[in-house]
Scaffold this motif. Sequence first.
Motif, short mmCIF file in Angstrom:
data_model
loop_
_atom_site.label_atom_id
_atom_site.label_comp_id
_atom_site.label_asym_id
_atom_site.label_seq_id
_atom_site.Cartn_x
_atom_site.Cartn_y
_atom_site.Cartn_z
N GLY A 10 0.85 -1.18 0.00
CA GLY A 10 0.00 0.00 0.00
C GLY A 10 0.88 1.23 0.00
O GLY A 10 1.58 1.51 0.98
N LEU A 11 0.87 1.99 -1.09
CA LEU A 11 1.87 3.03 -1.33
C LEU A 11 1.43 4.41 -0.84
O LEU A 11 1.76 5.42 -1.43
CB LEU A 11 2.22 3.06 -2.82
N GLY A 12 0.71 4.45 0.27
CA GLY A 12 0.43 5.70 0.94
C GLY A 12 -0.91 6.32 0.61
O GLY A 12 -1.61 5.91 -0.31
N ASP A 13 -1.26 7.36 1.36
CA ASP A 13 -2.59 7.96 1.38
C ASP A 13 -3.61 6.86 1.65
O ASP A 13 -4.53 6.61 0.87
CB ASP A 13 -2.88 8.72 0.09
N ASN A 14 -3.41 6.24 2.80
CA ASN A 14 -4.20 5.09 3.21
C ASN A 14 -5.53 5.50 3.83
O ASN A 14 -6.48 4.71 3.81
CB ASN A 14 -3.40 4.28 4.24
N ILE A 15 -5.58 6.73 4.40
CA ILE A 15 -6.79 7.24 5.04
C ILE A 15 -7.03 8.67 4.55
O ILE A 15 -6.42 9.62 5.05
CB ILE A 15 -6.69 7.22 6.58
N TYR A 16 -7.86 8.80 3.52
CA TYR A 16 -8.24 10.14 3.02
C TYR A 16 -9.32 10.73 3.91
O TYR A 16 -10.07 10.01 4.54
CB TYR A 16 -8.79 10.03 1.59
N ASP A 60 -0.41 7.08 14.28
CA ASP A 60 -1.63 6.31 14.52
C ASP A 60 -1.70 5.10 13.58
O ASP A 60 -2.23 4.05 13.95
CB ASP A 60 -2.86 7.18 14.31
N GLU A 61 -1.16 5.25 12.39
CA GLU A 61 -1.16 4.13 11.45
C GLU A 61 -0.12 3.08 11.85
O GLU A 61 -0.33 1.89 11.63
CB GLU A 61 -0.94 4.64 10.03
N VAL A 62 0.98 3.53 12.43
CA VAL A 62 1.95 2.57 12.97
C VAL A 62 1.31 1.79 14.11
O VAL A 62 1.44 0.56 14.20
CB VAL A 62 3.22 3.29 13.46
N ALA A 63 0.59 2.48 14.99
CA ALA A 63 -0.06 1.82 16.12
C ALA A 63 -1.11 0.81 15.66
O ALA A 63 -1.33 -0.21 16.32
CB ALA A 63 -0.69 2.86 17.04
N TYR A 64 -1.75 1.09 14.53
CA TYR A 64 -2.79 0.17 14.03
C TYR A 64 -2.21 -1.18 13.61
O TYR A 64 -2.94 -2.17 13.50
CB TYR A 64 -3.54 0.82 12.86
N HIS A 65 -0.92 -1.24 13.41
CA HIS A 65 -0.24 -2.51 13.10
C HIS A 65 -0.61 -3.60 14.10
O HIS A 65 -0.73 -4.77 13.74
CB HIS A 65 1.27 -2.27 13.09
N SER A 66 -0.80 -3.24 15.36
CA SER A 66 -1.09 -4.23 16.40
C SER A 66 -2.57 -4.62 16.44
O SER A 66 -2.94 -5.53 17.17
CB SER A 66 -0.67 -3.69 17.78
N ARG A 67 -3.40 -3.95 15.63
CA ARG A 67 -4.84 -4.19 15.68
C ARG A 67 -5.36 -5.02 14.51
O ARG A 67 -6.49 -5.51 14.57
CB ARG A 67 -5.59 -2.86 15.69
N SER A 68 -4.58 -5.14 13.45
CA SER A 68 -5.08 -5.70 12.20
C SER A 68 -4.28 -6.92 11.78
O SER A 68 -3.05 -6.95 11.94
CB SER A 68 -5.01 -4.64 11.10
N ARG A 69 -4.96 -7.91 11.24
CA ARG A 69 -4.26 -9.06 10.68
C ARG A 69 -3.62 -8.73 9.34
O ARG A 69 -2.60 -9.33 8.97
CB ARG A 69 -5.23 -10.24 10.51
N ARG A 70 -4.21 -7.80 8.60
CA ARG A 70 -3.71 -7.46 7.27
C ARG A 70 -2.64 -6.36 7.31
O ARG A 70 -1.63 -6.44 6.63
CB ARG A 70 -4.84 -6.99 6.37
N TRP A 71 -2.93 -5.32 8.05
CA TRP A 71 -2.15 -4.07 8.00
C TRP A 71 -0.79 -4.27 8.66
O TRP A 71 -0.68 -4.55 9.84
CB TRP A 71 -2.94 -3.00 8.74
N TRP A 72 0.27 -4.09 7.86
CA TRP A 72 1.65 -4.20 8.37
C TRP A 72 2.34 -2.84 8.24
O TRP A 72 2.56 -2.33 7.15
CB TRP A 72 2.43 -5.24 7.58
N MET A 73 2.63 -2.25 9.40
CA MET A 73 3.40 -1.02 9.46
C MET A 73 4.05 -0.97 10.85
O MET A 73 3.63 -0.24 11.73
CB MET A 73 2.52 0.22 9.23
N PRO A 74 5.10 -1.78 11.07
CA PRO A 74 5.70 -1.86 12.40
C PRO A 74 6.45 -0.60 12.79
O PRO A 74 6.75 -0.40 13.96
CB PRO A 74 6.65 -3.04 12.29
N ALA A 130 2.85 2.03 3.41
CA ALA A 130 3.69 3.22 3.49
C ALA A 130 2.84 4.42 3.87
O ALA A 130 1.63 4.44 3.62
CB ALA A 130 4.39 3.47 2.15
N LEU A 131 3.45 5.42 4.46
CA LEU A 131 2.76 6.64 4.85
C LEU A 131 2.75 7.65 3.71
O LEU A 131 3.76 7.87 3.05
CB LEU A 131 3.43 7.27 6.06
#
Length: 363
Positions: free
Chosen positions: A92-98, A150-164, A128-129
Amino acid sequence: MMESNPIDRRKFLARAAVTGAAIPVAAMASGTANATDFNNAAADNGKFPFPTDNDLRVLLTGDAGTGTPAQWAVADAIRELHTRETLSMALGLGDNIYELGPNGVDDGQFAAKFEDPNHGLDFPWAMALGNHDNTAVFPGDGGWLLRGDDEVAYHSRSRRWWMPSRYYSVRVPEENPVVEFFVLDLNPLAAYLPPLFVHYWAVDGQYMNEQRAWLDAAIDASPAKWKIACTHHPYLSNGSHGDAGEYDGIPIEPMNGVHAKRFFEEHVVGRCQLILSGHDHSMQVLEPTIESKGTRQIVSGATAKNSHGKTGPRADDRRTLFQNFTDVGFMVMDLNADEVRLRTYTVDIATGTSTLAFDRRLV
């Protein structure tokens, strides 16, 4: 940027630069930013695992997080392809949350603009951010870098989303890797409202210096056949945002991305075979240039928005293998130890059906 926003973006941003981009200091103070190797996070319980095969099929998306029918149509087309040709992972090449980025790790936008549209696409998404993910005042200004955490923190909430971390790398497979993806965060270098008041985020501040040192060492140490840089902001683009150093035709440093250009030229080009980016709402496969030292730029930023035909100043004279500025769509990259093959698909928003528009071995 929003296509229909009545504000003249270039005039607004130029005025912001002249006035010192007056964002509250508290909004730009440092959060967490130390890079961690992606593979150290792979043991997180419950997350979809990365592939262990040497033949990989990687989905390339960018500028997806709208929650609109266009995003859902593209996701429907991806799901249909996934039933026929199993996808290994996604980028995912960024602009993940418009349009403004998330408001905390519990923000419902993560479900509405990522989890729900991508249901059934049950594999890891290395994210990516983008500039919209770090908005302060004006949508996409990139001026509140803490919002990206906040998107880095979401890494711990989602099975799909990887942003450590805000930047990281992932080797696939982990043992004897075919490819290593270097996911970069160039937002401090390309923000339309630059971090003028907190030196940590500055061009020569701790965050970017640590990222430069990490990237140089990581590329040098990588045993992977293919080394691929993944960014939101492109080095080269025929789209309306344009090349680094000339972003949006803004004549003012650093808002024109001149520091991003220097980062690419000092740390990426000639060292990675490919740069994958979003930002421009288009699909482009550019030919390498003398300046890129053999590194090829690919833009995949049309997963939920298109450019409505709008192009940049280089669109007619730069050598390309493919470019599309009118459709939404996605890309698929097939990699093994011998070759990299790229396909682009355009998608009909009304029906969610895809059409193969480009298919070629790149290296």
